[in-house]
Write an enzyme that holds these catalytic residues in place. Structure first.
Site, PDB file in Angstrom:
ATOM      1  N   SER A  93     -10.476   0.040   6.753  1.00 14.91           N
ATOM      2  CA  SER A  93      -9.797   0.176   5.463  1.00 14.91           C
ATOM      3  C   SER A  93      -9.125  -1.082   4.924  1.00 14.91           C
ATOM      4  O   SER A  93      -8.689  -1.088   3.774  1.00 14.91           O
ATOM      5  CB  SER A  93      -8.766   1.305   5.526  1.00 14.91           C
ATOM      6  OG  SER A  93      -9.408   2.551   5.443  1.00 14.91           O
ATOM      7  N   LYS A 152       0.860  -1.193   0.000  1.00 16.14           N
ATOM      8  CA  LYS A 152       0.000   0.000   0.000  1.00 16.14           C
ATOM      9  C   LYS A 152       0.894   1.239   0.000  1.00 16.14           C
ATOM     10  O   LYS A 152       1.906   1.278   0.707  1.00 16.14           O
ATOM     11  CB  LYS A 152      -0.923  -0.019   1.225  1.00 16.14           C
ATOM     12  CG  LYS A 152      -1.948   1.116   1.242  1.00 16.14           C
ATOM     13  CD  LYS A 152      -2.896   1.008   2.439  1.00 16.14           C
ATOM     14  CE  LYS A 152      -3.948   2.127   2.422  1.00 16.14           C
ATOM     15  NZ  LYS A 152      -4.881   2.023   3.552  1.00 16.14           N
ATOM     16  N   SER A 179      -9.924   2.316   2.553  1.00 16.40           N
ATOM     17  CA  SER A 179      -8.951   3.023   1.744  1.00 16.40           C
ATOM     18  C   SER A 179      -7.943   2.119   1.031  1.00 16.40           C
ATOM     19  O   SER A 179      -7.300   2.554   0.084  1.00 16.40           O
ATOM     20  CB  SER A 179      -8.195   4.011   2.618  1.00 16.40           C
ATOM     21  OG  SER A 179      -7.396   3.314   3.556  1.00 16.40           O
TER      22      SER A 179
END
Lengths: 479, 483, 95
Positions: free
Chosen positions: B175, B76, B151
């Site tokens: 997330s 990420k 997210s």
């Protein structure tokens, strides 16, 4: 109207740790810009703070030295504001629960002692520096100082004059060095004062509106800034005006205080507990361990000197104004255990007098306590007179003969004449040449005796042992 | 090799059936063919990835391999990665090449895993649809008109679409779990403090926690074994015995007590999601688990509480983005204050600015007690609710999200509706508990549905066991959207 | 508590974010909706509850007072918007 001045001080003492308060970067002063600012200090995205135990130990040490309570837990909070020397956009400080609560410091004003109460002392990180030299109309930011540990020591508004404020600041300055938590170097910013100043009509209890004066990096500036500010406030009030609570900056060149433009709007710092730092819990064992390391404090020493060495309260107070002075005294007394008063007199007279004149510190003094003891030893054993000792002292100060007392005495020919025959010869010559005074003495004029002693000493070029001269002269005049 | 489990890939590498360079190349090709359509990655750096693959092959040849050596992992873009662009999905950091590695990255590097690329995400992890990214939205590989969730939407999409066998994510209010559910993969947010936050760009420090996303629970266990560990650089990192998260995978579930919080099955829950969850629970009963209804009376307040605490911390965490030391700086300004304002106004997107404003407000003078302190007190009540129910059951189960993936653009103008996507997940972050999501079916339009499993503190191994036993008797986790 | 337009400007200023006059009403509208949601918190009595700041009840771990970082300013400043002679440059700071 009669006005009363009310002063409280906030002192920022840089703690003498090797590494910064929340990072492993070094804290040395004077490095090239930004070479001592690591990723944590420059607030790279994603970095986190980890508290340095060295800062915690020093805060505890201070707390114990001023008789304060050590809070456990204490809480780190974020103080949010934007400023280019504050890389995270917040300063990690302690807000609601500081590590040190309460305590007091005793100050000496003339021959009166006064207690100044402390509100608190808390740990926080220092900011970087903005350099305003012209970089094409811009400022340069050096973050080397960012993250240096500070202990902010906040007093109650207990001081009533600039003199008291200076005495308090000096006393605190001595104390933080005494317990070895701060190097006290004011030029390098290791010990900085902000003063909260207000005035009120005599006899009233309510505090007046205060102004905070920043940037007081010497005791002289502290004194002058307060004096200016008090005058300013009184003038405003007497003209029927009102004091506006604000932050002011002392300008040493103009000797005045002025509004700090960057602090014009009242700040809303949005303090909240720092989620990156858990509550700081201090074990009783750690407190006990630090208590053991604590040196004998000035107050205790002062009392002990009066008992152990039969010194006056004044002498004891002067000798305990700083760790360096008391250390000097104690080294001397070790080799001259029967002469504490003589040691005290020389330190307080010749030595401190000379240091003050030359604007120097006892720590940097070229005459070491062992050397000064040796000099006094030579007075005691009669090798030189007290008067000659002052000449030797001056020579030692200049570093002549590597400050070796005996070599200086020899080189300057200052050895006292204690030989009975030689002194008698000198006296006989003086008596012969001053028959008038001899008669005066015999007619009861004691003053004539002193004059004769003076003449003998002069004839010996100061080297005759004055005690011997006294005794022999009396004998001769009897006859 | 695409779509295979980590365990399988690991065996192939160790048996020299394939090299890490070959495997990495295969995944890079897959990314190259799909990324234009799905936008799962912000940065690909083939040279750096292949360099790591070559080093991994050397480790394997020398017999120094551990289970994930040589395996491509998608990271990420919230984890600082030295020498890589690390944008956090923001214009503010669009030019930021990280000068250091996050601890999570460091731990993958140490065992010779390959960084296959940095995945797209909502800007500064603020969002539930991946639409707040400065680099454009990620598409859901099951239906490119749908959002992937957020997210960690890029990571979820990458794993679901076979662009990476596993990925890292972070979870502040859901997330990891929410995009895992919406993309039909598995994901776990560990107990707060197990995965180091050092180098993970902070959103809300007391809630943020990194974790893995993968096809199966078994793969998550392998990933957790790398990611979890004490880190002296993070003051909130926990010092605990090292665990092997695979150890309980094969335990039978007989006697397992599952709690169903009644608040998770109220009128806000969409029928097709409710149906799938009910079926999954029935499957668990077949496996020998018992089910009891429990209550989390304060769960309904988790969204208000979350939207006070998370923005408050974020408003402060994001103050460092000021255009002075790194990242974006506005081109034109008249003075220092103007430089700050222009930089931050231009550098942050709408959602980030909105949360900074909320956070600034709740911390400001006169509002702190009514909002921030109040929220912190309710946070404790929410956490206490969990403590109470875990006295009576081993795990909690319920939906991960109230609905399947919604359409791109559907909620992007309605922050409140967007915030409510986290209604079942954010209380877990407030309490600091571990939570995971596993795929359990599809809605009518073929969009995936996730089951949320919440465990007690440090019960990750048990949760993985619970998930793995289900995955042994079902094949939802083996479904792929794109062949 | 009702959030006002003056609040919007005040907090935007504190956060160093610009709000244009023509967008201020829209921002106010969104924030008002969010605060209506947040307002639900006030329905629960929390008088006797201790605030919870951290997800774990732990005490702070401390680091030893040891220098462990070395100078990396060239690397750090290679990604800075504007530097000169080792300093970060910013528009003139006024004290």
């Amino acid at each position: 109207m009669q006005w009363e001045t009310v002063i409280g001080l906030e002192v920022h003492a840089q703690l003498s740790t090797k590494a910064k308060i929340f990072s492993g970067a070094p804290t040395l002063y004077g490095a090239e810009p930004n070479t001592q600012a690591c990723g944590i200090d420059i607030a790279l995205p994603g970095v986190l703070p980890v508290l340095n135990i060295g800062a915690v130990e020093r805060a505890i040490k201070f707390g114990l030295a001023v008789g304060a309570a050590i809070n456990s837990p204490s809480i780190f909070a974020r103080k949010n504001y934007f400023y280019p020397d504050l890389p995270k956009g917040y300063q990690i400080s302690q807000y609601e629960i500081p590590i040190v609560q309460g305590g007091s410091v005793t100050i000496q004003i003339g021959d009166k002692a006064k207690i100044v109460r402390l509100t608190r002392a808390h740990l926080e990180e220092d900011a970087g520096k903005s350099l305003h030299e012209d970089f094409h109309g811009m400022s340069g930011i050096d973050l080397n100082r960012a993250g240096t540990p500070l202990l902010e020591i906040v007093s109650e508004p207990d001081m009533r004059s600039s003199a008291e404020a200076v005495a308090y600041a000096k006393s605190l300055h001595a104390l933080v060095q005494w317990v070895e938590i701060c190097d006290g170097n004011m030029q390098e910013g290791s010990f900085r004062c902000d003063a909260n100043v207000s005035v009120r009509p005599y006899g009233t209890d309510k505090l007046g509106t205060r102004c905070e004066i920043k940037n007081l990096n010497s005791f002289r500036f502290l004194e002058k800034a307060i004096e200016y500010e008090v005058k300013r406030q009184i003038e405003i009030l007497e003209d029927g005006g009102r004091i506006i609570q604000e932050t002011r900056l002392y300008d040493a060149n103009e000797d005045e205080t002025r509004t700090m433009r960057s602090k014009e709007d009242a700040h809303d710092y949005r303090y909240f507990p720092d989620p990156d730092l858990l509550p700081l819990v201090i074990s009783p064992e750690l407190i006990e361990q630090i208590k053991q390391q604590l040196p004998e404090l000035p107050e205790a020493k002062r009392i002990r000197y009066q008992g152990d060495y039969a010194l006056s309260d004044y002498d004891a107070a002067v000798l305990t104004t700083s760790k360096a002075v008391s250390d000097y005294f104690e080294v001397m007394v070790q080799s001259l255990p029967d002469q504490p008063k003589l040691c005290a007199n020389w330190i307080m007279g010749e030595l401190i007098g000379k240091l003050n004149k030359e604007n120097s510190e006892i720590l940097n003094c070229s005459i070491k306590p062992e050397q000064l003891s040796r000099l006094l030893q030579r007075i005691i054993d009669g090798t030189i007179s007290g008067k000659a000792a002052k000449i030797v002292f001056e020579s030692m100060w200049q570093g002549e003969h590597a400050g070796d007392v005996d070599r200086i005495i020899a080189a300057k020919g200052l050895i006292q004449v204690s030989n009975q025959g030689e002194i008698e010869k000198l006296i006989d010559a003086v008596l012969e040449a001053n028959l008038q005074q001899v008669n005066d003495y015999k007619n009861g004029k004691e003053k004539a005796f002193n004059s004769l002693v003076g003449q003998v000493m002069k004839a010996s070029k100061g080297k005759a042992n004055p005690m011997q001269v006294n005794t022999i002269l009396r004998e001769k005049l009897k006859g | 090799m695409l779509g295979q489990s980590l365990k399988y890939l690991s065996a192939q590498l160790n048996d020299k059936k394939i090299s890490s360079v070959e495997l990495t190349t295969e995944y890079l090709n897959r990314i190259r063919s799909l990324n234009a359509k799905l936008n799962a990655f912000i940065t690909i750096n083939e040279a750096l990835s292949l360099e790591q693959a070559r080093m991994a092959d050397q480790l394997i040849a020398a017999g120094n391999a551990s289970p994930l050596t040589g395996i491509p992992i998608a990271q990420k873009d919230i984890f600082c990665t030295k020498g890589w662009l690390t944008t956090c999905g923001s214009k503010m950091l669009a030019n930021f090449t990280a000068p250091y590695n996050a601890t999570v990255i460091e731990r993958f590097n140490q065992i010779g895993a390959v960084n296959i690329g940095k995945t797209n995400m909502d800007e500064f992890a603020m969002g539930s649809s991946n639409e707040t990214s400065f680099f454009g939205p990620v598409k859901n590989p099951w239906d490119i008109h749908a959002v992937p969730g957020g997210s960690s939407g890029g990571s979820a999409c990458a794993v679901a679409a076979g662009m990476a066998p596993a990925a890292t994510g972070t979870d502040t209010g859901g997330s990891i779990r929410q995009p895992a559910a919406l993309c039909g993969i598995s994901g776990i947010k560990p107990t707060y403090g197990l995965v180091s936050r050092f180098g993970m760009i902070a959103f809300a420090s007391s809630l943020d926690q990194g974790g893995p996303m993968a096809k199966s629970a078994e793969d998550l266990a392998l990933m957790l074994n790398v990611m979890v560990g004490f880190d002296e650089r993070d003051s909130t990192s926990l010092q605990r015995e090292i665990e092997d998260y695979r150890r309980d995978l094969e335990k039978p579930l007989a006697g397992l007590r599952i709690g169903l919080p009644k608040e998770y099955f109220d009128q806000g829950l969409n029928d097709e999601v409710a149906h799938a969850v009910t079926q999954a629970i029935e499957e668990y009963q077949k496996l020998g688990a018992s089910v009891i209804e429990v209550s989390l009376p304060n769960a309904g307040l988790s969204i208000p509480v979350y939207y006070v605490i998370a923005p408050a911390e974020a408003s402060s965490n994001l103050s460092r983005f000021d255009g002075v030391r790194y990242g974006y700086r506005a081109k034109q300004y008249v003075n220092l204050d103007d430089m700050y304002k222009k930089t931050r106004t231009q550098g942050f997107g709408q959602e980030v600015k909105r949360r900074i404003l909320i956070g600034t407000y709740v911390l400001s003078h006169g509002y702190y007690d009514a909002y921030y302190i109040k929220a912190q007190k309710l946070r404790r009540l929410i956490a206490n609710d969990f403590t109470d129910v875990f006295k009576r059951c081993d795990v909690l189960m319920g939906p991960t999200t109230p609905t399947v993936a919604f359409d791109l653009g559907e909620k992007s103008d309605d922050p409140i509706q967007m915030y409510l996507s986290d209604i079942y997940t954010s209380s877990v972050n407030l309490a600091g508990l571990p939570g995971m999501s596993i795929p359990i079916g599809f809605g009518k339009k073929g969009r995936p549905i996730g089951l949320q499993i919440i465990g007690n503190y440090f019960k990750e191994a048990q949760m993985l066991n619970v998930a793995h036993q289900y995955q042994k008797v079902t094949d939802w986790h083996l479904q792929v959207p794109i062949k | 508590m009702k959030i006002l337009l003056t609040d919007v400007y005040r907090i935007a200023d504190l956060a160093r974010i610009e709000i244009q006059t023509d967008e201020a009403e829209a921002v106010l509208g969104q924030l008002s909706n969010i605060f209506n949601l947040i307002e639900q918190m006030q329905t629960v009595d929390t008088a006797a509850i201790e605030p919870m700041s951290h997800a774990q009840e732990m005490k702070l771990r401390l680091r030893q007072d040891v220098v462990s970082e070395f100078d990396q300013h060239e690397l750090f400043q290679s990604i800075a918007p504007q530097v000169e002679t080792g300093l970060y440059l910013v528009p003139k700071v006024i004290e």
